[in-house]
Design a protein around this motif. Structure first.
Motif, PDB file in Angstrom:
ATOM      1  N   MET A  17       0.838  -1.191   0.000  1.00  0.00           N
ATOM      2  CA  MET A  17       0.000   0.000   0.000  1.00  0.00           C
ATOM      3  C   MET A  17       0.875   1.244   0.000  1.00  0.00           C
ATOM      4  O   MET A  17       1.856   1.328   0.740  1.00  0.00           O
ATOM      5  N   ILE A  18       0.505   2.227  -0.830  1.00  0.00           N
ATOM      6  CA  ILE A  18       1.171   3.525  -0.865  1.00  0.00           C
ATOM      7  C   ILE A  18       0.135   4.592  -0.510  1.00  0.00           C
ATOM      8  O   ILE A  18      -0.945   4.637  -1.094  1.00  0.00           O
ATOM      9  N   PRO A  27       3.709   9.296  -9.552  1.00  0.00           N
ATOM     10  CA  PRO A  27       4.014   8.351 -10.634  1.00  0.00           C
ATOM     11  C   PRO A  27       5.416   7.745 -10.537  1.00  0.00           C
ATOM     12  O   PRO A  27       5.593   6.555 -10.794  1.00  0.00           O
ATOM     13  N   GLY A  28       6.412   8.559 -10.168  1.00  0.00           N
ATOM     14  CA  GLY A  28       7.768   8.038 -10.058  1.00  0.00           C
ATOM     15  C   GLY A  28       7.913   7.042  -8.925  1.00  0.00           C
ATOM     16  O   GLY A  28       8.622   6.033  -9.050  1.00  0.00           O
ATOM     17  N   ILE A  29       7.241   7.292  -7.819  1.00  0.00           N
ATOM     18  CA  ILE A  29       7.311   6.384  -6.664  1.00  0.00           C
ATOM     19  C   ILE A  29       6.652   5.055  -6.999  1.00  0.00           C
ATOM     20  O   ILE A  29       7.195   3.985  -6.708  1.00  0.00           O
ATOM     21  N   ILE A  30       5.481   5.113  -7.631  1.00  0.00           N
ATOM     22  CA  ILE A  30       4.795   3.877  -8.018  1.00  0.00           C
ATOM     23  C   ILE A  30       5.611   3.103  -9.050  1.00  0.00           C
ATOM     24  O   ILE A  30       5.702   1.873  -9.014  1.00  0.00           O
ATOM     25  N   ARG A 305      10.917   9.561   5.511  1.00  0.00           N
ATOM     26  CA  ARG A 305       9.985   8.915   4.583  1.00  0.00           C
ATOM     27  C   ARG A 305      10.623   8.838   3.206  1.00  0.00           C
ATOM     28  O   ARG A 305      11.749   9.303   2.996  1.00  0.00           O
ATOM     29  N   ILE A 306       9.884   8.287   2.259  1.00  0.00           N
ATOM     30  CA  ILE A 306      10.290   8.283   0.858  1.00  0.00           C
ATOM     31  C   ILE A 306      10.242   9.714   0.332  1.00  0.00           C
ATOM     32  O   ILE A 306       9.261  10.427   0.525  1.00  0.00           O
ATOM     33  N   ALA A 307      11.311  10.136  -0.325  1.00  0.00           N
ATOM     34  CA  ALA A 307      11.394  11.498  -0.834  1.00  0.00           C
ATOM     35  C   ALA A 307      10.894  11.578  -2.271  1.00  0.00           C
ATOM     36  O   ALA A 307      10.800  10.569  -2.992  1.00  0.00           O
TER      37      ALA A 307
END
Length: 362
Positions: A17-18, A27-30, A305-307
């Motif tokens: 889950m994101i 979009p880049g993270i997914i 967290r994720i940047a």
């Protein structure tokens, strides 16, 4: 196209889950999960907006209450049960604080929240507490003050060298660059008004007029750092950095990098290693630093967290989004060879959706 290594022996398929799928950088993270070759990953997106851009790239999506809502945790917990979520990747500070606080609820149903512990997250999320923590640990940081009144604010700004030197002010808790200003006495207000759309400049008199009446907000005032700016992504396990990817921010938008370049720097890498050890961080961490006028790198903010620019790390050889998932699952993190000099140039791209809800291209 970026590809991870693949193994002949297939690994267990997983559900990830994101959160905060409405962000422009989502979009880049997914994509960091979609490019994985060693297993199949079902991506479940959640956001409080029904038109979240990431929804159109996820395998399943749900609208949830805002992260600060009392109903948020129950909503995410129910979705995690329904979708058999293995790992949750919290993206925004409004969500990672409550999620980190309720980790045990999710672990009870077999879902791992890939973030540091609640106390570390709470300290890191407050820019003032973060700088105070660095100071207490005798780690380098920008010179700063935490004024409580408008009079203290003015006094602290002058202590930092104003008006001869610019001074930075920002809210202690905020997302992106909201509320961030560089105080300068020599700004041309007319030029800013007519020619700038993303300026972050103000002068002291403008700010004092705004805050003169009413409750004074929780602010940090900090020395202005004029040198090269780094945004460093790390994967961390129990305070030990497993992977470090230093990136130089070039031509940044407020709160975002327009252009970024991977640039290895032993001095920077040593400093961020010391910081994550002091905090005993876990999983994906982002630390922002700039060089002072004396040529010293000074951290000014941490994002536990994720940047936003983590896709650049994948392009350089380290898919930190997926490796964070592997770390949560207790799997081995592969050795990586970070490619120096890889550049990311960010641009807008549109999605088109028909009346039937299906994506189409033109």
């Amino acid at each position: 196209m970026i590809e991870l290594f693949s193994k002949s022996l297939a690994m267990k398929n997983i559900n990830v889950m994101i959160t905060s799928c409405g962000g422009t950088v989502m979009p880049g993270i997914i994509q960091c999960l979609k490019i994985v070759k060693e297993r199949k990953i079902k991506v479940i997106g959640v956001d409080m907006k029904k038109d979240a851009v990431g929804f159109y790239m996820c395998d399943k999506h749900y609208v949830v209450p805002p992260g600060n809502s009392p109903d948020y945790i129950d909503a995410v917990l129910n979705i995690s049960k329904k979708e058999n979520v293995d790992v949750i990747l919290p993206i925004s500070q409004q969500e990672f604080i409550p999620l980190s606080r309720h980790k045990q609820l999710f672990e009870n149903i077999g879902t791992i929240i890939a973030c540091s512990d609640y106390e570390s997250m709470k300290t890191a999320n407050d820019k003032g507490l973060f700088l105070e923590f660095l100071k207490q640990k005798n780690l380098p940081c920008a010179d700063f003050y935490l004024p409580k009144t408008i009079d203290e604010f003015e006094e602290d700004v002058y202590k930092l060298g104003y008006p001869e030197k610019p001074v930075v002010m920002k809210p202690r808790i905020s997302a992106g660059n909201k509320g961030f200003r560089i105080l300068r006495e020599d700004i041309d207000k007319k030029s800013l008004l007519l020619n700038k759309t993303d300026d972050a400049y103000a002068n002291l008199s403008d700010i004092t007029k705004i805050f003169k009446n009413g409750t004074f907000p929780d602010l940090v005032v900090m020395e202005y750092l004029p040198g090269e700016e780094y945004s460093v992504d790390l994967l961390v396990k129990n305070g030990e950095p497993l992977i470090i990817v230093p990136k130089v921010r070039v031509d940044p938008l407020p709160g975002l990098s327009r252009v970024g370049i991977v640039k290895k720097n032993p001095e920077i890498e040593k400093l961020v290693s010391d910081i994550v050890k002091a905090f005993d961080f876990n999983y994906n961490i982002n630390i922002q630093l700039k060089y002072s006028e004396n040529g010293v790198p000074l951290p000014y903010e941490v994002n536990p967290r994720i940047a936003a620019t983590i896709i650049l790390c994948a392009a350089a050889g380290a898919n930190l989004v997926y490796y964070g998932v592997k770390l949560a699952l207790g799997e081995e993190i592969p050795k990586v060879d970070i490619k120096n000099g890889i550049k990311m140039v960010r641009y807008w791209k549109e999605l088109f959706i028909g009346e039937d809800g299906e994506l189409f291209e033109i």
